[in-house]
Design a protein around this motif. Structure first.
Motif, mmCIF file in Angstrom:
data_model
loop_
_atom_site.group_PDB
_atom_site.id
_atom_site.type_symbol
_atom_site.label_atom_id
_atom_site.label_comp_id
_atom_site.label_asym_id
_atom_site.label_seq_id
_atom_site.Cartn_x
_atom_site.Cartn_y
_atom_site.Cartn_z
ATOM 1 N N ALA A 4 -8.189 -18.068 -8.820
ATOM 2 C CA ALA A 4 -8.493 -17.736 -10.216
ATOM 3 C C ALA A 4 -7.545 -16.664 -10.763
ATOM 4 C CB ALA A 4 -9.941 -17.261 -10.334
ATOM 5 N N VAL A 5 -6.877 -15.946 -9.881
ATOM 6 C CA VAL A 5 -5.958 -14.880 -10.324
ATOM 7 C C VAL A 5 -4.568 -15.486 -10.508
ATOM 8 C CG1 VAL A 5 -4.957 -12.644 -9.748
ATOM 9 C CG2 VAL A 5 -7.324 -13.153 -9.090
ATOM 10 N N LYS A 6 -4.188 -15.713 -11.767
ATOM 11 C CA LYS A 6 -2.953 -16.458 -12.039
ATOM 12 C C LYS A 6 -1.705 -15.573 -12.054
ATOM 13 C CE LYS A 6 -4.973 -20.438 -12.367
ATOM 14 N NZ LYS A 6 -4.962 -21.299 -11.178
ATOM 15 N N ASN A 7 -1.770 -14.473 -12.742
ATOM 16 C CA ASN A 7 -0.614 -13.574 -12.808
ATOM 17 C C ASN A 7 -1.038 -12.168 -12.396
ATOM 18 O OD1 ASN A 7 1.536 -15.324 -13.821
ATOM 19 N ND2 ASN A 7 0.293 -15.451 -15.686
ATOM 20 N N PRO A 8 -1.237 -11.977 -11.109
ATOM 21 C CA PRO A 8 -1.747 -10.681 -10.632
ATOM 22 C C PRO A 8 -0.840 -9.523 -11.036
ATOM 23 C CG PRO A 8 -0.837 -11.979 -8.820
ATOM 24 C CD PRO A 8 -0.912 -12.892 -10.000
ATOM 25 N N ARG A 9 -1.454 -8.480 -11.590
ATOM 26 C CA ARG A 9 -0.675 -7.279 -11.939
ATOM 27 C C ARG A 9 -0.546 -6.419 -10.686
ATOM 28 N NH1 ARG A 9 -1.806 -3.756 -16.813
ATOM 29 N NH2 ARG A 9 -3.923 -3.708 -15.998
ATOM 30 N N THR A 10 0.347 -6.842 -9.795
ATOM 31 C CA THR A 10 0.566 -6.075 -8.575
ATOM 32 C C THR A 10 1.172 -4.717 -8.913
ATOM 33 O OG1 THR A 10 2.636 -7.317 -8.331
ATOM 34 C CG2 THR A 10 0.763 -8.050 -7.017
ATOM 35 N N ILE A 11 1.055 -3.804 -7.960
ATOM 36 C CA ILE A 11 1.430 -2.401 -8.143
ATOM 37 C C ILE A 11 2.695 -2.149 -7.325
ATOM 38 C CG2 ILE A 11 0.613 -0.030 -7.868
ATOM 39 C CD1 ILE A 11 -2.243 -1.345 -7.466
ATOM 40 N N HIS A 12 3.686 -1.495 -7.930
ATOM 41 C CA HIS A 12 4.974 -1.291 -7.243
ATOM 42 C C HIS A 12 5.352 0.182 -7.305
ATOM 43 C CE1 HIS A 12 5.744 -5.708 -7.079
ATOM 44 N NE2 HIS A 12 4.796 -5.654 -8.013
ATOM 45 N N HIS A 13 5.425 0.801 -6.140
ATOM 46 C CA HIS A 13 5.581 2.253 -6.068
ATOM 47 C C HIS A 13 7.016 2.697 -6.339
ATOM 48 C CE1 HIS A 13 5.441 6.216 -3.737
ATOM 49 N NE2 HIS A 13 4.591 6.357 -4.739
ATOM 50 N N GLN A 14 7.149 3.741 -7.147
ATOM 51 C CA GLN A 14 8.464 4.291 -7.453
ATOM 52 C C GLN A 14 8.580 5.758 -7.044
ATOM 53 O OE1 GLN A 14 8.263 3.052 -11.760
ATOM 54 N NE2 GLN A 14 10.160 1.991 -11.221
ATOM 55 N N GLY A 15 7.579 6.251 -6.350
ATOM 56 C CA GLY A 15 7.641 7.627 -5.862
ATOM 57 C C GLY A 15 6.805 8.599 -6.678
ATOM 58 N N HIS A 16 6.146 9.520 -5.992
ATOM 59 C CA HIS A 16 5.435 10.638 -6.617
ATOM 60 C C HIS A 16 4.421 10.192 -7.669
ATOM 61 C CE1 HIS A 16 8.004 13.457 -4.502
ATOM 62 N NE2 HIS A 16 9.052 12.736 -4.872
ATOM 63 N N GLY A 17 3.669 9.164 -7.359
ATOM 64 C CA GLY A 17 2.598 8.745 -8.273
ATOM 65 C C GLY A 17 3.068 7.867 -9.422
ATOM 66 N N ASN A 18 4.338 7.555 -9.455
ATOM 67 C CA ASN A 18 4.857 6.648 -10.486
ATOM 68 C C ASN A 18 4.826 5.217 -9.964
ATOM 69 O OD1 ASN A 18 5.839 8.641 -12.554
ATOM 70 N ND2 ASN A 18 7.002 9.335 -10.771
ATOM 71 N N LEU B 150 4.357 -14.043 -2.079
ATOM 72 C CA LEU B 150 3.418 -12.966 -2.404
ATOM 73 C C LEU B 150 4.003 -11.603 -2.052
ATOM 74 C CD1 LEU B 150 0.171 -14.525 -0.855
ATOM 75 C CD2 LEU B 150 0.741 -14.385 -3.296
ATOM 76 N N LEU B 151 4.766 -11.552 -0.979
ATOM 77 C CA LEU B 151 5.234 -10.252 -0.472
ATOM 78 C C LEU B 151 6.632 -9.888 -0.947
ATOM 79 C CD1 LEU B 151 3.866 -10.340 3.172
ATOM 80 C CD2 LEU B 151 2.841 -9.321 1.140
ATOM 81 N N GLU B 152 7.448 -10.897 -1.225
ATOM 82 C CA GLU B 152 8.846 -10.636 -1.588
ATOM 83 C C GLU B 152 8.992 -9.794 -2.860
ATOM 84 O OE1 GLU B 152 11.235 -14.130 -0.981
ATOM 85 O OE2 GLU B 152 12.810 -13.371 -2.270
ATOM 86 N N PRO B 153 8.087 -9.915 -3.834
ATOM 87 C CA PRO B 153 8.244 -9.058 -5.028
ATOM 88 C C PRO B 153 7.999 -7.574 -4.784
ATOM 89 C CG PRO B 153 6.915 -11.011 -5.514
ATOM 90 C CD PRO B 153 7.046 -10.937 -4.023
ATOM 91 N N GLY B 154 7.573 -7.189 -3.586
ATOM 92 C CA GLY B 154 7.493 -5.765 -3.255
ATOM 93 C C GLY B 154 6.225 -5.028 -3.648
ATOM 94 N N PRO B 155 5.053 -5.688 -3.593
ATOM 95 C CA PRO B 155 3.835 -4.982 -4.006
ATOM 96 C C PRO B 155 3.402 -3.912 -3.007
ATOM 97 C CG PRO B 155 3.243 -7.088 -3.034
ATOM 98 C CD PRO B 155 4.758 -7.069 -3.139
ATOM 99 N N VAL B 156 2.733 -2.883 -3.512
ATOM 100 C CA VAL B 156 2.009 -1.956 -2.650
ATOM 101 C C VAL B 156 0.879 -2.739 -1.978
ATOM 102 C CG1 VAL B 156 0.528 0.082 -2.601
ATOM 103 C CG2 VAL B 156 2.525 0.037 -4.105
ATOM 104 N N LEU B 157 0.657 -2.472 -0.704
ATOM 105 C CA LEU B 157 -0.340 -3.222 0.067
ATOM 106 C C LEU B 157 -1.416 -2.294 0.627
ATOM 107 C CD1 LEU B 157 2.203 -5.379 2.127
ATOM 108 C CD2 LEU B 157 1.027 -6.016 0.001
#
Lengths: 226, 226
Positions: free
Chosen positions: A197-211, A62-69
């Protein structure tokens, strides 16, 4: 060491940082209607949690893909939440995580004092709430109330789970030896929750400055890797 | 501490782990045709590198989203490459990164001895090469040759850049104090390279056991966050 400039997500409370809101997803409406949030208390809407217990051995995936938490803390009768994305797995099981947190965050002292937290994994549906939590300070506002995030009681720690996140990891701080030099808390996941029930969660990955990059296609490759 | 069981990507050299290959992308063909790779030397195809110098202040935006990385090392006249995805940013600038590497990896000793490396960021186009590097050991094979990865000389370190990756970060180890306990090397990026033609790189994000998420849609939110 310049810890004041390390870590993620500097606090901003100026008008220009005001967060916009997504309408809550339909499955959350009941929770939000039932919400009786009192500052300084863990709120529980009373409805059944959709998350189920999840094996600690699978937490790294869950954490290795680098999601914003969203990291929640609870200290002196008050709960808080901060946005975080400087973390890495350190050990598979028990799952150890290294979290880099700036001492400018209100959560820094709360985590240091309480030695407990919950790591919640949000998805694109609540992206603006996540950014809102990053742009504000728990020293000034109740972010749960401000951004419509529902607290649920954890089982082993005092910090709350966030109901709108598909996964929540109850954690205890196990090593503060790297905090002074790098702002890094080593925490151990002691209980994990996941909404099956959440199969492919669209996690959020920060790239800086709101991107942000959103989790896309999933692929499976022949691998001997854990 | 059970470092032997920490870190990522256990080595496997069984036949079942043999990597399949993607055909190289067309822009790489010239490089591959010109390749004169000699084990133990840094190879350079002689063609111009497509990557340009990139500001150190922007490096965190490349690593924070959590991509799988290819870490190259060079020691005793031999270059090696390993797959890694347990890392976090620690400081914006100079960019400091905490990398957790198992001592079962051949690269562990090479990094410890040479105190230099290059972090290369691959994309979906070479996903199977990336998995191949994770399933094999540099103690037994030349992975650059095996998987068709082109070395280019770095400017400040002896470890090679990988030409097929859109970004390469030349790094020096600045703190080995956390290696014994957590397998964590603190490294500083001293020079960054990025291919400006790659606008929305489909980075690879490991979810365990050969399951990967590919970088998807990009969104921009109103944020005061760095």
């Amino acid at each position: 060491m310049p810890i004041a400039s390390s870590g993620r997500l500097p606090v901003c409370t100026s008008a220009g940082c005001a967060a916009k809101f997504f309408a809550p997803a339909s499955h959350l409406s009941v929770e939000l209607i039932n919400l009786k949030l009192v500052r300084g208390q863990v709120a529980d809407s009373g409805t059944t949690m959709t998350k189920k217990s999840y094996p600690l051995s699978k937490v790294y995936g869950l954490l290795e893909p680098g999601p914003v938490l969203l990291l929640t803390t609870f200290h002196d009768g008050v709960a808080n939440v901060m946005t975080m994305s400087w973390q890495t797995m350190i050990e598979f099981e028990p799952p150890l995580i290294g979290c880099v947190i700036s001492n400018r965050n209100h959560s820094f002292e709360m985590l240091k004092a309480s030695k407990q937290c919950v790591i919640n994994i949000p998805t694109a549906e609540i992206a603006e709430k996540v950014v809102g939590c990053g742009n504000t300070s728990g020293a000034k506002i109740n972010k749960f109330e401000q951004f419509g995030l529902t607290q649920k009681p954890a089982s082993l720690v005092t910090a709350p789970l966030i109901d709108e996140c598909f996964a929540s990891l109850e954690c205890r701080v196990v090593d503060t030896g790297l905090v002074a030099k790098y702002g890094m808390f080593v925490i151990e996941v002691v209980k994990a929750w996941l909404d099956p029930a959440v199969k492919n969660p669209r996690t959020i990955h920060h790239q800086g400055h709101g991107n942000f990059m959103l989790a896309g296609e999933r692929i499976k490759l022949k691998s001997a890797m854990k």
